[in-house]
Design an enzyme around this catalytic site. Structure first.
Site, mmCIF file in Angstrom:
data_model
loop_
_atom_site.group_PDB
_atom_site.id
_atom_site.type_symbol
_atom_site.label_atom_id
_atom_site.label_comp_id
_atom_site.label_asym_id
_atom_site.label_seq_id
_atom_site.Cartn_x
_atom_site.Cartn_y
_atom_site.Cartn_z
ATOM 1 N N ASP A 131 78.938 -27.484 -18.841
ATOM 2 C CA ASP A 131 78.236 -28.437 -19.820
ATOM 3 C C ASP A 131 78.809 -27.734 -21.198
ATOM 4 O OD1 ASP A 131 77.683 -30.881 -21.344
ATOM 5 O OD2 ASP A 131 75.422 -30.352 -21.289
ATOM 6 N N TYR A 133 78.087 -28.350 -26.121
ATOM 7 C CA TYR A 133 77.709 -28.370 -27.069
ATOM 8 C C TYR A 133 78.311 -28.206 -27.657
ATOM 9 C CZ TYR A 133 73.241 -26.996 -29.053
ATOM 10 O OH TYR A 133 71.842 -27.713 -30.015
ATOM 11 N N HIS A 138 74.661 -32.778 -33.445
ATOM 12 C CA HIS A 138 73.582 -32.677 -32.277
ATOM 13 C C HIS A 138 73.166 -31.415 -32.804
ATOM 14 C CE1 HIS A 138 71.336 -32.460 -28.701
ATOM 15 N NE2 HIS A 138 71.645 -31.914 -28.058
ATOM 16 N N ARG A 147 64.104 -24.866 -35.817
ATOM 17 C CA ARG A 147 65.062 -23.512 -37.452
ATOM 18 C C ARG A 147 65.601 -24.282 -37.815
ATOM 19 N NH1 ARG A 147 67.833 -22.007 -32.184
ATOM 20 N NH2 ARG A 147 69.434 -22.990 -33.132
ATOM 21 N N GLU A 203 70.881 -37.637 -22.709
ATOM 22 C CA GLU A 203 72.259 -36.569 -23.012
ATOM 23 C C GLU A 203 74.241 -37.847 -23.240
ATOM 24 O OE1 GLU A 203 72.586 -33.224 -22.512
ATOM 25 O OE2 GLU A 203 70.194 -32.760 -24.510
ATOM 26 N N GLU A 205 77.662 -38.509 -23.647
ATOM 27 C CA GLU A 205 78.045 -37.285 -23.362
ATOM 28 C C GLU A 205 79.674 -37.571 -22.830
ATOM 29 O OE1 GLU A 205 77.669 -33.404 -22.160
ATOM 30 O OE2 GLU A 205 75.509 -33.316 -22.584
ATOM 31 N N ASP A 237 73.855 -36.384 -19.000
ATOM 32 C CA ASP A 237 73.110 -35.223 -18.583
ATOM 33 C C ASP A 237 71.225 -35.318 -19.239
ATOM 34 O OD1 ASP A 237 72.144 -32.201 -18.342
ATOM 35 O OD2 ASP A 237 72.764 -31.580 -20.659
ATOM 36 N N ARG A 241 62.456 -32.198 -21.564
ATOM 37 C CA ARG A 241 62.782 -31.497 -22.784
ATOM 38 C C ARG A 241 61.342 -30.615 -22.968
ATOM 39 N NH1 ARG A 241 67.592 -32.073 -24.208
ATOM 40 N NH2 ARG A 241 68.568 -34.288 -25.702
ATOM 41 N N GLN A 244 62.436 -27.670 -20.425
ATOM 42 C CA GLN A 244 63.330 -26.497 -20.886
ATOM 43 C C GLN A 244 63.000 -25.713 -21.468
ATOM 44 O OE1 GLN A 244 66.671 -29.128 -23.006
ATOM 45 N NE2 GLN A 244 67.707 -28.370 -23.300
ATOM 46 N N TYR A 248 63.779 -22.076 -21.321
ATOM 47 C CA TYR A 248 65.554 -21.931 -21.502
ATOM 48 C C TYR A 248 65.574 -20.827 -22.221
ATOM 49 C CZ TYR A 248 65.784 -22.181 -26.458
ATOM 50 O OH TYR A 248 65.407 -21.655 -28.217
ATOM 51 N N LYS A 257 68.118 -29.420 -16.102
ATOM 52 C CA LYS A 257 69.658 -30.157 -16.667
ATOM 53 C C LYS A 257 69.904 -30.024 -15.335
ATOM 54 C CE LYS A 257 70.381 -29.632 -20.801
ATOM 55 N NZ LYS A 257 70.267 -30.774 -21.870
ATOM 56 N N THR A 261 72.738 -35.320 -12.793
ATOM 57 C CA THR A 261 73.515 -35.824 -14.179
ATOM 58 C C THR A 261 74.707 -37.100 -13.724
ATOM 59 O OG1 THR A 261 73.668 -33.443 -14.533
ATOM 60 C CG2 THR A 261 76.279 -34.529 -15.056
ATOM 61 N N THR A 354 75.830 -33.411 -26.379
ATOM 62 C CA THR A 354 75.565 -34.684 -26.288
ATOM 63 C C THR A 354 75.986 -34.792 -27.838
ATOM 64 O OG1 THR A 354 73.512 -34.294 -25.984
ATOM 65 C CG2 THR A 354 73.718 -35.972 -27.702
ATOM 66 N N GLU A 368 66.469 -36.499 -30.539
ATOM 67 C CA GLU A 368 67.435 -37.011 -31.821
ATOM 68 C C GLU A 368 66.776 -38.501 -32.549
ATOM 69 O OE1 GLU A 368 70.938 -35.743 -30.021
ATOM 70 O OE2 GLU A 368 71.246 -35.008 -31.771
HETATM 71 CA CA CA Z 1 74.321 -31.334 -22.195
#
Ligand code: CA
Length: 427
Positions: A131, A133, A138, A147, A203, A205, A237, A241, A244, A248, A257, A261, A354, A368
């Site tokens: 997968d 990114y 996104h 951040r 997600e 995708e 996907d 959250r 995660q 992570y 994850k 899927t 995503t 989002e």
């Molecule tokens: Ca993904």
């Protein structure tokens, strides 16, 4: 371009102009008629054409036995020339001017099935699932939540970031998804908890399947990508959250994850998508030489996500976006994957990451769309609100390329959330 891209071409099978599967598409999938073994077919309008049956009677460019299979792997491993030949011959058999199959009532009845009456399978035996990114919007959205001053990591515009996912939990559209259990640590808790995720997300995708092997130790330049990429599917996907966020660091996504899927069952070939490739975004700073590419690799593919709660009578659209704005393209993703000598296999799945556009209604995840719960989504029919998915929610993804008077579509990628298994014994 060839005759299969002619917008005026029609089939003797009547196909509604709004159908995802006109004669210009002819996507490949694996299906089981009720009580029968899986085999390879092609979607046309409301029907599936059984290639294992027609190949016994007509030369369609590959022997019948490669289609009497529970996956596309055998057929696809014959190579790109064969993929194209089979697609051309199936186009001929279904073309309005061709009577050979149309007038053979016996074979027709044995080889054409209503799509609503067959069970679709995961199209490939998937050896590896990766997968990426690759949507700048996104990555910026998610990055800015965690951040605010530095949303994009310093590596992001230099390489297509990705991780190895779990191939064995890739499931086909229509398969329910059980809310996973996992370890989380709420911000105000002193120690972690174990239980059902409270932040289940989707997600949106797009994934591609590879149809050619590359031995360990060799690379795949971007110029060879068309030899390797068989076709595309929609991918959900599913993501937990809260799990995660806690798990992570420092090695990336793991159990948040890997529980499921979902993929759409019909693999739309690169050949069918040929008219819809467009120029991609300018990449600045310039990429390293092994990631440079020629030609058009962005795809003008309309994408939507629809949601339905148990209280609703029909799905509501919650996202509308387009795949063409992805920063990194498939040729670059594949070249990057193989750049260290990793082998590529027939039936590997590479998902895009995503797909989010630049407006709030074009974001490809709940995280989002509801902006981390700050702007819950309103479901118009019932007045319910959603920050993340609830049990019983059905998530439906659609995608299509718009031609002149026809569309090359992907069908549906759907999954419904089941309640969690009882975790009380583990609390
Ligand atoms: Ca993904």
């Amino acid at each position: 371009m060839d005759k299969t891209h002619d917008p005026r071409a029609t089939s003797w099978i009547e196909v509604d102009p709004s159908s995802d599967f006109p004669i210009q598409n002819l996507p490949f999938g694996v299906f089981s008629p009720e009580g029968e073994a899986p085999r390879v077919g092609v979607a046309i309008g409301e029907f599936v054409l059984d290639l294992s049956a027609v190949a016994q009677r007509f030369d369609i460019g590959a022997p019948a036995e490669v289609f009497a299979s529970r996956s596309l792997n055998r057929f696809v491993s014959l190579g790109r020339e064969t993929w194209r030949e089979v697609r051309l011959r199936v186009f001929d058999l279904l073309h309005v001017d061709n009577g050979s199959l149309r007038e053979d009532a016996d074979l027709r009845s044995r080889s054409l099935f209503e799509r609503t009456r067959v069970r679709m399978q995961v199209p490939f035996e998937i050896g590896d699932y990766v997968d990426f990114y690759s949507s700048e919007q996104h990555a910026t959205n998610v990055g800015s939540m965690f951040r605010p001053d530095n949303p994009l990591m310093p590596n992001w515009k230099h390489l297509p970031v990705g991780y190895n996912g779990r191939a064995s939990s890739v499931i086909v559209s229509g398969t329910p998804v059980r809310r996973p259990l996992g370890q989380t640590k709420p911000a105000d808790a002193e120690s972690p908890l174990f239980g059902p995720t409270k932040a289940l997300d989707f997600e949106l995708e797009v994934g591609f399947f590879t149809g050619k092997e590359n031995p360990l130790g060799e690379i795949v330049p971007t110029s060879q990508a068309r030899e390797f990429i068989f076709g595309l599917v929609l991918v959900n996907d599913w993501s937990a959250r809260d799990v995660q966020r806690w798990e992570y660091q420092p090695l990336g996504p793991f159990l948040a994850k890997s529980f499921a899927t979902t993929v759409s069952p019909w693999v739309v070939t690169l050949d069918a998508l040929e008219p819809f490739f467009v120029e991609g975004p300018v990449q600045d700073p310039p990429v390293l030489p092994y990631l440079r590419y020629e030609g058009k690799w962005a795809l003008d593919l309309h994408l939507e996500v629809w949601l339905k709660s148990t209280a609703m009578s029909k799905h509501q659209r919650i996202c509308k976006t387009n795949f063409r704005q992805m920063y990194w393209n498939m040729a670059q993703q594949l070249a990057h994957q193989a750049s260290n000598g990793t082998n590529i296999q027939v039936g590997d799945l590479y998902a895009s990451g995503t797909v989010s556009g630049d407006t709030p209604d074009s974001y490809g995840s709940m995280l989002e769309l509801a902006w981390r719960g700050e702007r819950p989504l309103k479901l118009d029919e019932t007045g319910e609100e959603r920050s993340f998915l609830q049990d019983g929610d059905s998530v439906l993804m659609r995608g299509w390329c718009e031609g002149e008077g026809y569309r090359v579509g992907f069908g549906e990628c759907e999954g419904t959330v089941l309640p969690p298994l009882d975790s009380s014994s583990s609390d």
